[in-house]
Design a protein around this motif. Structure first.
Motif, mmCIF file in Angstrom:
data_model
loop_
_atom_site.group_PDB
_atom_site.id
_atom_site.type_symbol
_atom_site.label_atom_id
_atom_site.label_comp_id
_atom_site.label_asym_id
_atom_site.label_seq_id
_atom_site.Cartn_x
_atom_site.Cartn_y
_atom_site.Cartn_z
ATOM 1 N N ASP A 209 34.617 95.786 55.539
ATOM 2 C CA ASP A 209 35.113 95.893 53.983
ATOM 3 C C ASP A 209 36.069 97.014 53.862
ATOM 4 N N THR B 147 30.686 97.507 55.064
ATOM 5 C CA THR B 147 30.872 97.410 56.433
ATOM 6 C C THR B 147 32.305 97.878 56.776
ATOM 7 N N HIS C 58 33.577 76.905 44.606
ATOM 8 C CA HIS C 58 33.069 77.333 43.667
ATOM 9 C C HIS C 58 32.508 78.786 43.890
ATOM 10 N N MET C 59 32.057 79.174 45.046
ATOM 11 C CA MET C 59 31.681 80.457 45.253
ATOM 12 C C MET C 59 32.860 81.392 45.465
ATOM 13 N N VAL D 15 37.579 91.939 45.453
ATOM 14 C CA VAL D 15 37.044 91.938 44.275
ATOM 15 C C VAL D 15 35.804 92.797 43.861
ATOM 16 N N LYS D 16 35.251 93.273 45.149
ATOM 17 C CA LYS D 16 34.014 94.406 44.873
ATOM 18 C C LYS D 16 34.802 95.627 44.382
ATOM 19 N N THR E 164 26.811 80.236 59.946
ATOM 20 C CA THR E 164 26.831 81.437 59.571
ATOM 21 C C THR E 164 28.432 82.173 59.950
ATOM 22 N N LEU F 109 31.956 89.219 54.333
ATOM 23 C CA LEU F 109 30.956 89.266 53.096
ATOM 24 C C LEU F 109 30.230 90.837 53.322
ATOM 25 N N ASP G 5 29.442 94.542 52.571
ATOM 26 C CA ASP G 5 29.553 95.488 51.428
ATOM 27 C C ASP G 5 29.436 96.900 51.898
ATOM 28 N N ARG H 236 32.705 80.268 56.598
ATOM 29 C CA ARG H 236 31.463 80.660 55.840
ATOM 30 C C ARG H 236 31.425 81.824 54.956
ATOM 31 N N LEU H 237 32.466 82.077 54.558
ATOM 32 C CA LEU H 237 32.801 83.357 53.586
ATOM 33 C C LEU H 237 32.216 82.900 52.164
ATOM 34 N N THR H 238 32.344 81.768 52.052
ATOM 35 C CA THR H 238 31.969 81.089 50.836
ATOM 36 C C THR H 238 31.367 79.476 51.260
ATOM 37 N N SER H 239 30.483 78.981 50.325
ATOM 38 C CA SER H 239 29.877 77.871 50.802
ATOM 39 C C SER H 239 30.708 76.569 50.434
ATOM 40 N N THR I 12 29.330 84.866 61.597
ATOM 41 C CA THR I 12 29.268 85.260 63.125
ATOM 42 C C THR I 12 29.247 83.907 64.113
ATOM 43 N N LYS I 13 28.266 82.932 63.760
ATOM 44 C CA LYS I 13 28.204 81.919 64.727
ATOM 45 C C LYS I 13 29.500 80.847 64.631
#
Lengths: 538, 538
Positions: free
Chosen positions: A392, A389, A446-447, A413-414, A207, A385, A387, A440-443, A209-210
């Motif tokens: 952000d 916060t 592709h994401m 992008v939001k 994650t 990640l 929205d 871990r902002l994206t897996s 955080t971790k």
């Protein structure tokens, strides 16, 4: 909508696709030179061929590989074996606009540097054995000569080792128990503490955080080595040289300046903290030496130079920030050619947001005017990640405060209005694909939101962020991951991002033009190479 | 930009935030009624309180929970324990616009239905034991009476069981070995084959390609039960009743029509395939019974009705598609109130793209005109991580072909022109948050592109897709996940999506207005409940 015929449909379909891609930097079909078009096609064909030949097989421990997959898993057994990677290694990359100097040189090189300085010592909180070696962290420190006498002679792996006793680095290495791998095991122990491995990123710390906890720990372990003045100077040299070797012709790294106790720069005799101006002097010397060397080799146009973004960490108070802003101005006055901008770093999700510092940040313009200097903000923002916060929301403040570029801007992008402003005011985004994935902002690629930025026409420079921790040395890996994960982005788009990395640098106009023209020349050579050599791999 | 004072900065910051959110459906600060504003605040406060009280603890087997986390991991131990979930359960949800009927009723209910029909038999390719039960799939089938006599009497778990021998469902259940859990073990075996569990989604099948394999397998296992006519009718009833119980007042599900051998509907005597018109007759009967029951209870306004999107699977030939298009028209003529639209389903990444079917799809309009009917396309599109792949390109064709809504549209956020068109032509996106997460398009709700669509002002209806497989029965879970993962989206935005789910349905205008007005009434009641009961949980 109605269509008179199948071909009418096909025509209008093509029009729609082109309209949808009209804002992209690579949207210039028909305007490509013959050479560009050919090279682009070679790369697309090679990508497609390798998707079949390389990515559709199984690899040991990688049950389901795919182009753009988790970097730490795919790197060694697959990515570096591809011809696409080999070819991209030769591409002129332009500038590297987002990298934290502390984490730019591969750990093997750093550990080798450490062997050269008798001051470097290491200790552990307990004697190391097979059970605890995976969890006990090394502590490193340069010791002044008078303290070295008390340093232990017993191996860290000896059961009689007295916890927290300093052992000279080379002695600790030589005496490392053969059961734990001997000197190589010692290096593995240190390397594991200074890098992120696939299990950490994708299993145990999966994650944001971790993984940030492990990420920060790598800096704490490495800092006493990296920030020991004699090593730091060599470290900066290696950063610049390895960047040049990867086709990077300009670097604009961030250096963390922290007064007093927190991760200070340590003097050669290990007795005192090094004034920040001396760190800049060292950097300047290295820079001049490297440039002179290149010039002597007739490769002067391979490297235009380097400038530093002054950063401090977003855990300080607003009052302390004023001190740093003032120091940044003082350094800018002394090294006008070296200071590129100002930024605050650290986990945006956990530490203080920009709005917390709004008073000193608003004062900064006046302070600059009084001092007769100009120092743009080049803020991290939206590396999250969240929205809505604080991390952000940093994007609003970065933009209102006139940031020249945005570091990461992952959540940009939001924000439709902020995207519009970035385009109007020509604010480029420093996109760090591999960093975002490992943190871990994206897996996987592709994401990653990069295609959204590209399709919206927001200027982007690809960056490596912390390559010593992530293993993405240079920029080839980041370019590779971006290319591999798309059917739209091709060589032309990579070239446009390379150009933007010069265009959106803080270089003076004349230097910028010189850099762009040198880049263009090397780009043409690279395209010729792709067209000549590429087809052999198909 | 310069600021005259700190308060000037704060004002312009607030203006910028509002401008950035101006396209959102919930952007009406100041226009909210007192009740709306209060209820929204209660929900925000409760979300913040539970982020602390519930999400910051550790749970057994969940080392690092967070709001919006992997649904299958967080569902039972955390999500259903929250007060937020309890409250959202009472929210009027509007319409459910994207659900595949085959996968809408919880498996426990289906297995219970199966016990009521002697025709239902089960077999396995080998005798089941503790070692193989995790990998051997059950095969289910309704058998005609004359074939039942040959059905085995030996337990599936008996080592003498002859592979592939049919055993009557209830007998197989009763005789299931106590070592494998007896009748409950039998149900667990079937349930595991018809659902996706956390280990599959997040470990063993953790890519889009692999999880789709398991996903499709759940349909193949369940189809002979679900598509046995007597069960199907009860299944549809339960789907509608459970939807109503979750506050859904209209459903527009997709039913897969497949001629002949592939997953046909089987008659009550298990001797023949059921003509598709009879499936619609059954559906119509159930619908009328449910509505009559509700009316009798004085709850007529709790359910406005149901309409079916005719779908077939995108593995057929273009010639075969013409047959389905014609059947869809024929059914529309016979059941004008039931047929809502036409769609193609199946993994877009692997099966045929819309462009493959372009000739029959272009013909469809003329076919409708000739028949005097109107059947909108309501296409799946962009349910993919691909950037420029066929699945991503489906969005161009869906839009050119005049799709009324887009199923998933996960990759739409990459396409600026298509977003613009969706807004101009009022094309709503059927967003299925939990489905997308379990099918690995997004690792958690925090990586989902929904906030981009909302901030761009694209109309969105939240949908459950395949709740029997994912465990997200009703719409409460999907609303919960969306609410939990944002600091911006609140109750007002959820209400707007509920309203949009009615507005963008295929209901006739008069029905739509009736449904909206009934929803509004229930919404007000719900807001009162939130304001009255919510604060007790704070």
């Amino acid at each position: 909508m109605s269509f008179s015929s199948l071909s009418d449909y096909q025509t209008r379909r093509q029009d729609l696709i082109l309209a949808d891609r009209a804002l992209r930097a690579d949207h210039k079909t028909g305007q490509l030179s013959e050479l560009e078009a050919q090279a682009d096609k070679v790369i697309r064909d090679l990508r497609a061929a390798e998707a079949e030949s390389i990515w559709s097989r199984e690899y040991e421990g990688i049950p389901h590989p795919f182009p753009g997959m988790e970097f730490l898993t795919g790197k060694r057994s697959i990515i570096v074996q591809t011809k696409l990677f080999e070819i991209l290694g030769k591409m002129p990359k332009g500038g590297l606009l987002h990298a934290h100097v502390d984490a730019t040189v591969n750990v093997a090189h750093l550990l080798n540097l450490a062997t050269k300085y008798p001051a470097i010592h290491v200790r552990a909180s307990t004697a190391l054995n097979a059970t605890n070696i995976g969890s006990v962290l090394p502590e490193l420190r340069p010791l002044p000569e008078d303290l070295r006498s008390s340093a232990g002679l017993i191996a860290l792996t000896d059961s009689n080792y007295v916890p927290d006793t300093w052992v000279q680095f080379n002695k600790a290495k030589e005496s490392f128990s053969p059961q734990l791998g001997g000197p190589e095991g010692f290096d593995r122990w240190l390397t594991a503490a200074m890098t992120i491995n696939p299990t950490e990123a994708y299993v145990t710390h999966n994650t944001v955080t971790k993984i940030w906890q492990k990420f920060q720990s790598t800096f704490l372990v490495a800092a006493p080595l990296v920030r020991y003045r004699p090593i730091h100077k060599e470290y900066c040299r290696e950063f610049i040289l390895s960047s040049i070797a990867d086709g990077i012709s300009y670097v604009e790294p961030r250096i963390n300046f922290l007064k007093d106790i927190v991760r200070p720069f340590i003097s050669a005799d290990a007795r005192s903290h090094v004034p920040h101006r001396e760190i800049l002097q060292d950097f300047d010397e290295v820079l001049n030496e490297v440039k002179a060397d290149l010039k002597a080799q007739g490769k002067g146009d391979h490297f235009i130079g380097a400038r530093i973004i002054y950063t401090t960490i977003r855990f300080i108070t607003p009052e302390e920030l004023e001190w740093y802003l003032q120091e940044c101005i003082d350094l800018k006055k002394e090294f006008p050619h070296l200071i590129a901008g100002f930024d605050l770093v650290g986990d945006e999700n956990v530490l203080k947001p920009l709005i917390y510092y709004i008073e000193p940040l608003l004062k900064f313009r006046k302070m600059q005017e009084d001092a007769g200097v100009e120092i743009p903000f080049i803020f991290h923002g939206g590396e999250t990640l969240g929205d809505g916060t604080e991390a952000d929301m940093n994007l609003y403040d970065a933009i209102l405060l006139g940031t020249k570029r945005i570091g990461h801007g992952f959540s940009l992008v939001k924000h439709p209005k902020l995207i519009e402003i970035c385009k109007e005011r020509d604010i480029a985004i420093e996109v760090c694909p591999i960093s975002n994935e490992i943190l871990r902002l994206t897996s996987s690629m592709h994401m990653h939101p990069l295609p959204i930025l590209l399709n919206q026409g927001v200027p982007v420079a690809l960056c490596s962020d912390d390559p010593s921790v992530f293993g993405n040395m240079g920029l080839t890996f980041d370019y590779f991951q971006v290319l591999a994960a798309s059917e739209i982005t091709g060589l032309i788009q990579l070239g446009e991002m390379a150009k933007d990395s010069i265009k959106y640098s803080t270089l003076e106009q004349a230097d910028k033009e010189q850099a762009l023209s040198a880049w263009q020349k090397r780009w043409e050579e690279f395209l010729k190479y792709v067209v000549t050599e590429g087809p052999r791999y198909l």
